[in-house]
Enzyme design. Structure first.
Site, mmCIF file in Angstrom:
data_model
loop_
_atom_site.group_PDB
_atom_site.id
_atom_site.type_symbol
_atom_site.label_atom_id
_atom_site.label_comp_id
_atom_site.label_asym_id
_atom_site.label_seq_id
_atom_site.Cartn_x
_atom_site.Cartn_y
_atom_site.Cartn_z
ATOM 1 C CB ALA A 1 -0.888 -0.193 1.654
ATOM 2 C CB CYS A 2 4.504 1.345 0.322
ATOM 3 S SG CYS A 2 5.932 2.803 0.692
ATOM 4 C CB ILE A 3 2.639 6.118 -2.890
ATOM 5 C CG1 ILE A 3 1.780 6.777 -1.806
ATOM 6 C CG2 ILE A 3 1.647 4.921 -2.854
ATOM 7 C CD1 ILE A 3 1.140 7.754 -2.193
#
Ligand SMILES: NC(=O)C1=CN([C@@H]2O[C@H](COP(=O)(O)OP(=O)(O)OC[C@H]3O[C@@H](n4cnc5c(N)ncnc54)[C@H](OP(=O)(O)O)[C@@H]3O)[C@@H](O)[C@H]2O)C=CC1
Ligand SMILES: Nc1nc2c(ncn2[C@@H]2O[C@H](COP(=O)(O)O)[C@@H](O)[C@H]2O)c(=O)[nH]1
Length: 318
Positions: A173-175
């Site tokens: 879910a990382c950006i």
């Protein structure tokens, strides 16, 4: 610098000494306690809640409760301990968090495990909190994250961390890498390996685990345990309702630094996703244990320790 990651590494088998994979020991010690497998669910609101914490702890699995119901953590610890279960919570580094430590101390309620959960854990403000916790609650096992460099591990251990957590931006879910340009995304396993070369205390590999074999790879490159988000989310026992879309079932999985979690648009470094609905968690945990048992057999040993020394190759034209 040469880098590699989970998808480009293959571990090399050694002659097996086990008659059956059932004889492999997948247990791991962290602090004063031993757990069934070297796996913990991510301390995220879409991955764990109190019900799941109780469920896991009662069955011999490690967990870390998230910190997004800040005022419920004292009661959470009391309630777990009243049931004879391990209390393992997360903390940030704000003033209110210092007050919570003071409350635990004054009431003599001592969580067995605390995880400092900050995106950029290599910070003097984090190390001040480490020192405060070690002074006020010396019996508590303290995990400090997140880090991505050997320098950070050395400083965290010197500040008093009992374990460190490695992973800046490899999560599903990382950006972070797109928003800031920084992180271990794409080379998390190599970053783990570099950190492990200087660590004298356990490391938890956090983020980027996509297959059960990645757990064995993490141990090979220096992890004592792994933290997993997206592969845990979506079970019957994990938070959230089942969502039907185009005839398929899903559950929501959102980053702790997503707009959904934060309730605002500031410093957003996470996104909201749907992950497939996976049914009962017991089934996934059993499969993880069986796959780890198989990995131990391939490693030519009887326990997780055997994974630490196996040879490996890095695929170049992958
Ligand atoms: N593992 C990972 O790669 C990442 C994980 N996360 C997760 O998202 C959640 C939110 O984390 P977080 O953003 O730390 O939020 P927090 O609100 O907990 O921020 C931590 C504190 O550190 C300060 N800070 C200063 N510089 C930074 C920095 N570069 N990154 C983060 N904080 C900084 C913040 O102040 P201020 O807000 O005023 O700057 C705040 O006081 C956590 O659960 C974390 O684990 C988030 C991003 C990456
Ligand atoms: N950069 C961000 N990282 C995040 C966020 N929320 C959680 N996390 C990290 O991801 C792992 C889980 O990774 P997965 O690959 O197993 O899904 C979790 O433990 C955190 O370290 C976020 O909003 N931004």
């Amino acid at each position: 610098m040469k880098t590699f990651d989970y998808d480009t590494v293959r571990l090399l088998p050694k002659k097996s000494i086990l008659k059956s994979r059932r004889d492999a020991d997948t247990s791991v010690q962290l602090g004063q306690h031993t757990f069934r497998i070297p796996v913990m669910p991510a301390n995220m609101e879409s991955v764990i809640d109190q019900n799941l914490a109780e469920w896991l702890s009662a069955r011999g699995y490690f967990y870390v409760m998230h910190r997004f119901n800040p005022n419920q953590r004292f009661d959470f610890v009391q309630s777990m301990q009243q049931k004879g279960l391990i209390a393992s919570i997360s903390l940030g580094i704000t003033e209110e968090e210092y007050e919570l430590i003071d409350l635990f101390k004054s009431k003599n309620i001592i969580p067995e495990y605390i995880t400092i959960d900050v995106a950029h854990g290599h910070s003097d403000y984090v190390f001040q909190m480490v020192a405060y916790i070690k002074k006020k609650l010396p019996e508590t096992f303290l995990i400090v994250g997140n880090m991505g460099t050997p320098e950070a591990i050395v400083e965290a251990e010197a500040a008093g961390a009992d374990a460190t957590k490695v992973g800046i931006g490899p999560g599903k879910a990382c950006i972070t890498k797109d928003k800031t340009g920084f992180g271990t995304n794409g080379w998390q396993l190599a970053a783990l390996s570099q950190c492990a070369q200087v660590a004298t205390k356990p490391i938890i590999a956090d983020g980027g685990i996509r297959h059960h074999g990645d757990i064995a790879k993490s141990i090979r490159f220096g992890a004592t345990m792994v933290m997993i988000g997206s592969m845990f989310a979506g079970h019957d026992e994990t938070p959230g309702e089942v969502i039907e879309k185009n005839g398929k079932a899903y559950k929501a999985y959102y980053g702790s630094a997503s707009a959904r979690q934060k309730g605002n648009e500031h410093n957003v470094e996470g996104q909201s996703l749907l992950v497939e609905y996976k049914g009962p968690l017991e089934k996934t945990l059993k499969a993880m244990k069986e796959d780890l048992s198989s990995a131990i057999s391939y490693a030519g040993g009887k326990s997780l320790t055997s994974l630490k020394t196996v040879d490996y190759v890095v695929l170049t034209d992958y």
